[in-house]
Structure formats: structure tokens, C-alpha cells
Design a protein around this motif. Structure first.
Motif, PDB file in Angstrom:
ATOM      1  N   ARG A  49       0.815  -1.220   0.000  1.00  0.00           N
ATOM      2  CA  ARG A  49       0.000   0.000   0.000  1.00  0.00           C
ATOM      3  C   ARG A  49       0.846   1.266   0.000  1.00  0.00           C
ATOM      4  N   VAL A  50       2.127   1.149   0.348  1.00  0.00           N
ATOM      5  CA  VAL A  50       3.040   2.288   0.361  1.00  0.00           C
ATOM      6  C   VAL A  50       3.967   2.174  -0.831  1.00  0.00           C
ATOM      7  N   ALA A  51       4.131   3.273  -1.570  1.00  0.00           N
ATOM      8  CA  ALA A  51       4.896   3.229  -2.817  1.00  0.00           C
ATOM      9  C   ALA A  51       6.368   2.937  -2.570  1.00  0.00           C
ATOM     10  N   ASP A  52       6.926   3.472  -1.495  1.00  0.00           N
ATOM     11  CA  ASP A  52       8.348   3.289  -1.201  1.00  0.00           C
ATOM     12  C   ASP A  52       8.505   2.817   0.236  1.00  0.00           C
ATOM     13  N   PRO A  53       8.162   1.560   0.521  1.00  0.00           N
ATOM     14  CA  PRO A  53       8.174   1.087   1.902  1.00  0.00           C
ATOM     15  C   PRO A  53       9.591   0.909   2.427  1.00  0.00           C
ATOM     16  N   ARG A  54       9.715   0.959   3.741  1.00  0.00           N
ATOM     17  CA  ARG A  54      10.972   0.579   4.381  1.00  0.00           C
ATOM     18  C   ARG A  54      11.056  -0.948   4.334  1.00  0.00           C
ATOM     19  N   LEU A  55      12.088  -1.460   3.684  1.00  0.00           N
ATOM     20  CA  LEU A  55      12.174  -2.901   3.482  1.00  0.00           C
ATOM     21  C   LEU A  55      12.950  -3.567   4.614  1.00  0.00           C
ATOM     22  N   ARG A 151      -4.091   8.030   4.231  1.00  0.00           N
ATOM     23  CA  ARG A 151      -4.749   8.530   3.027  1.00  0.00           C
ATOM     24  C   ARG A 151      -6.075   7.835   2.737  1.00  0.00           C
ATOM     25  N   GLN A 152      -6.232   6.589   3.184  1.00  0.00           N
ATOM     26  CA  GLN A 152      -7.466   5.873   2.880  1.00  0.00           C
ATOM     27  C   GLN A 152      -8.662   6.405   3.658  1.00  0.00           C
ATOM     28  N   SER A 153      -8.408   7.216   4.673  1.00  0.00           N
ATOM     29  CA  SER A 153      -9.512   7.768   5.464  1.00  0.00           C
ATOM     30  C   SER A 153      -9.946   9.148   4.994  1.00  0.00           C
ATOM     31  N   LEU A 154      -9.238   9.739   4.037  1.00  0.00           N
ATOM     32  CA  LEU A 154      -9.535  11.114   3.655  1.00  0.00           C
ATOM     33  C   LEU A 154     -10.961  11.277   3.143  1.00  0.00           C
ATOM     34  N   ALA A 155     -11.443  10.313   2.380  1.00  0.00           N
ATOM     35  CA  ALA A 155     -12.779  10.423   1.815  1.00  0.00           C
ATOM     36  C   ALA A 155     -13.849  10.532   2.899  1.00  0.00           C
ATOM     37  N   VAL A 170       1.772   9.390   3.972  1.00  0.00           N
ATOM     38  CA  VAL A 170       3.015   8.926   3.355  1.00  0.00           C
ATOM     39  C   VAL A 170       2.920   9.070   1.844  1.00  0.00           C
ATOM     40  N   ASP A 171       1.838   8.555   1.269  1.00  0.00           N
ATOM     41  CA  ASP A 171       1.599   8.654  -0.169  1.00  0.00           C
ATOM     42  C   ASP A 171       0.337   9.457  -0.424  1.00  0.00           C
ATOM     43  N   ALA A 172       0.319  10.174  -1.529  1.00  0.00           N
ATOM     44  CA  ALA A 172      -0.868  10.943  -1.889  1.00  0.00           C
ATOM     45  C   ALA A 172      -2.002  10.007  -2.283  1.00  0.00           C
ATOM     46  N   PRO A 173      -3.252  10.389  -2.016  1.00  0.00           N
ATOM     47  CA  PRO A 173      -4.393   9.555  -2.413  1.00  0.00           C
ATOM     48  C   PRO A 173      -4.562   9.558  -3.926  1.00  0.00           C
ATOM     49  N   ASP A 174      -5.273   8.563  -4.421  1.00  0.00           N
ATOM     50  CA  ASP A 174      -5.529   8.471  -5.859  1.00  0.00           C
ATOM     51  C   ASP A 174      -6.526   9.520  -6.331  1.00  0.00           C
ATOM     52  N   ASP A 175      -7.505   9.840  -5.504  1.00  0.00           N
ATOM     53  CA  ASP A 175      -8.548  10.784  -5.890  1.00  0.00           C
ATOM     54  C   ASP A 175      -8.117  12.224  -5.611  1.00  0.00           C
ATOM     55  N   PRO A 176      -8.694  13.187  -6.318  1.00  0.00           N
ATOM     56  CA  PRO A 176      -8.382  14.602  -6.060  1.00  0.00           C
ATOM     57  C   PRO A 176      -8.700  14.989  -4.620  1.00  0.00           C
ATOM     58  N   VAL A 177      -7.922  15.918  -4.102  1.00  0.00           N
ATOM     59  CA  VAL A 177      -8.098  16.374  -2.721  1.00  0.00           C
ATOM     60  C   VAL A 177      -8.956  17.632  -2.717  1.00  0.00           C
ATOM     61  N   VAL A 181      -8.760  20.614   2.203  1.00  0.00           N
ATOM     62  CA  VAL A 181      -7.782  19.642   2.688  1.00  0.00           C
ATOM     63  C   VAL A 181      -6.422  19.960   2.065  1.00  0.00           C
ATOM     64  N   ARG A 182      -5.422  20.128   2.906  1.00  0.00           N
ATOM     65  CA  ARG A 182      -4.053  20.323   2.433  1.00  0.00           C
ATOM     66  C   ARG A 182      -3.240  19.090   2.781  1.00  0.00           C
ATOM     67  N   LEU A 183      -2.576  18.534   1.785  1.00  0.00           N
ATOM     68  CA  LEU A 183      -1.758  17.345   2.009  1.00  0.00           C
ATOM     69  C   LEU A 183      -0.367  17.726   2.489  1.00  0.00           C
ATOM     70  N   LEU A 184       0.131  16.943   3.425  1.00  0.00           N
ATOM     71  CA  LEU A 184       1.518  17.043   3.868  1.00  0.00           C
ATOM     72  C   LEU A 184       2.111  15.639   3.786  1.00  0.00           C
ATOM     73  N   ARG A 185       2.932  15.389   2.780  1.00  0.00           N
ATOM     74  CA  ARG A 185       3.539  14.073   2.622  1.00  0.00           C
ATOM     75  C   ARG A 185       4.773  13.985   3.505  1.00  0.00           C
ATOM     76  N   SER A 186       4.722  13.047   4.439  1.00  0.00           N
ATOM     77  CA  SER A 186       5.783  12.960   5.432  1.00  0.00           C
ATOM     78  C   SER A 186       5.735  11.579   6.081  1.00  0.00           C
ATOM     79  N   ARG A 187       6.873  11.176   6.646  1.00  0.00           N
ATOM     80  CA  ARG A 187       6.933   9.895   7.347  1.00  0.00           C
ATOM     81  C   ARG A 187       7.806  10.082   8.583  1.00  0.00           C
ATOM     82  N   GLY A 188       7.353   9.519   9.721  1.00  0.00           N
ATOM     83  CA  GLY A 188       8.080   9.662  10.972  1.00  0.00           C
ATOM     84  C   GLY A 188       9.419   8.949  10.943  1.00  0.00           C
ATOM     85  N   PRO A 189      10.171   9.077  12.027  1.00  0.00           N
ATOM     86  CA  PRO A 189       9.777   9.599  13.341  1.00  0.00           C
ATOM     87  C   PRO A 189       9.727  11.126  13.383  1.00  0.00           C
TER      88      PRO A 189
END
Length: 263
Positions: A49-55, A151-155, A170-177, A181-189
Motif C-alpha cells: 500500500r506504500v509506494a516506497d516502503p521501508r524494506l 490517506r485511505q480515510s480522507l474520503a 506517506v503517499d498521496a491519495p488516488d482521488d483529487p483532494v 484539505v491540504r496534504l503534507l507528505r511525510s513519514r516519521g519519526p
């Protein structure tokens, strides 16, 4: 990569085969430890589900199995000796599939799940049982929202057009925002100082999160406490009960030592 061919154990190769259903920090830590045993071949499965996962360390399989039946067939075909489900606490469907598949294939199964967060003095948490409950409760708590539920909860929150959302994903949703709603793409920590700065910059007055637990994203809760902000906390889904459950990687390693003994 996806594991397409399994040559199976050889006289000089691993004696045991372990499947880790993962994607979490705990799954990666367990894979790193288990791969140090020369008698264990580790395959980690990620949902994709994440385009660039930590492997994790070791072999990696990305993608679904086709439900519990498909996973059971995969366990049998790849001669898996044990399954550890270390998926996200909100991956309810995978949790059920793992339990059912392991039982069908006759494979030992362990659930590794980190504990949820515990409210501290000064916290203003409002717990709700699910996403629908969060949508219903949110308008009474604030107008400018830091939304960290994925992202799956945005709708689900999009109809709340009277509110403004900073949705951290982490990843942008497929549907328009939507415009509110303002997206902030980020991953912790994340750090507490960083979270406080983010909240002040965007004039956030309520934080919405899932009770994911763990240290990687806990800083937002400390920041909300220090700024006296309400937190809308979505409870974990009702658990499916596996044969065994542990909350730490060390306990999972001890379970593996019992079920995949060395020597």
C-alpha cells in the motif's frame, strides 16, 4: 521483490522457513533478528500500500495472497514452518486471514502487536470506536485539524467542508483532494518540537489520530498535551483472537526459539 520460486531447504541450507506478515517497525526488527540464524529462512510479506516502503532484511514478498484460502495455499506450497503476524494494529482483515490460514495449513501462528498509547495527565483525549465516530465527533472539537489517520480515510472526512484539514500522509491519495484539505507528505519519526512548530504554523486546534502506539509518531500527542489541544483518538478494531499474542520483539524471538528450535 516478490518471491516467485522457492527451491526449498537443502542439506546445507536453512532448516526452518518463517513468514513475517509485516510493514511495521516491529516486523523489521524481528526480521533483522531472525535472519541472523543460519537455520532459518525469513520471508517478509508487505501489503504494497506504500509506494516506497521501508524494506526489512531478508527476502521480501509484496502484494496480497487472495484472502485466507490463498494464504493457506501459499503457506503449504512454500513449506512455511511458522507465521508471525506483525502487521499494523488496524490491519484487521489481514489479522483474521493470518489466523484462519495458519489453522488451515497447520502452522504455528503468533500475533506481534505493540501496545496502544496511554493517556497522560493533561491529555484531552476523546475516544471513538471507529472512523464514522470520529467524523461525527470532530466538528464539536475544533475547526483546524491535523489529520493523521492515513490517506485511505480522507474520503470519510471530505464532507466536513466547514473544517480545514492538514492531512499528513506517506503517499498521496488516488482521488483529487478537496480545497479544504491540504496534504503534507511525510513519514516519521517526529520530534515534539517539530510537532509543536507544525501545529502553531497551521493554527491547528484539534488532532485526529488512530491509537497506533509506538514511539515513531507519539510526539504529536505530547505536543497536543503541551498546547492543551483536544485529541480525537480512534480505537483499534475489535481484535480477532490468535492462539498466541506478544507485545515485544524480544517475546516474539523467544516464541520462535520454542517453535523453531536450533540444533
Amino acid at each position: 521483490m516478490t518471491l516467485d520460486h522457492d527451491p526449498g531447504p537443502t542439506a546445507s541450507g536453512p532448516r526452518w522457513r518463517l513468514l513475517i506478515l509485516g510493514g511495521t517497525a516491529e516486523a523489521r526488527a524481528l526480521a533483522a533478528t531472525a535472519t541472523t540464524r543460519p537455520d532459518v529462512a525469513v520471508v517478509s510479506s508487505l501489503a504494497g500500500r506504500v509506494a516506497d516502503p521501508r524494506l526489512p532484511v531478508g527476502e521480501v514478498r509484496i502484494g496480497g495472497f487472495g484472502g485466507a484460502a490463498g494464504l493457506a495455499d501459499w503457506l503449504t506450497a512454500h513449506r512455511i514452518d511458522a507465521v508471525v503476524d506483525a502487521t499494523h494494529p488496524y490491519a484487521a482483515r489481514m489479522r483474521v486471514s493470518g489466523i484462519e490460514a495458519a489453522a488451515t495449513a497447520g502452522v504455528p501462528h503468533l500475533r506481534l502487536e505493540r501496545p496502544g498509547w496511554t493517556a497522560q495527565p493533561g491529555d484531552r483525549w476523546h475516544r471513538v470506536p471507529d472512523l464514522a465516530g470520529a467524523v461525527a465527533a470532530l466538528p464539536a472539537l475544533g475547526r483546524r485539524v491535523l489529520l493523521t489517520t492515513g490517506r485511505q480515510s480522507l474520503a470519510a472526512f471530505s464532507p466536513l467542508t466547514d473544517l480545514w484539514f492538514l492531512a499528513r500522509v506517506v503517499d498521496a491519495p488516488d482521488d483529487p483532494v478537496p480545497a479544504h484539505v491540504r496534504l503534507l507528505r511525510s513519514r516519521g519519526p517526529y520530534t515534539v518540537d517539530g510537532e509543536i512548530a507544525l501545529i502553531r504554523e497551521h493554527r491547528i486546534d484539534v488532532v485526529v489520530t488512530k491509537d497506533s502506539g509506538g514511539a515513531l509518531t507519539e510526539a504529536k500527542l505530547t505536543a497536543a498535551r503541551r498546547l492543551d489541544l483536544p485529541v480525537l483518538m480512534i480505537d483499534r478494531p475489535a481484535p480477532a483472537t490468535p492462539p498466541a499474542t506478544v507485545t515485544t520483539v524480544d517475546d516474539a524471538v523467544r516464541w520462535l526459539d520454542r517453535h523453531l528450535p536450533a540444533g
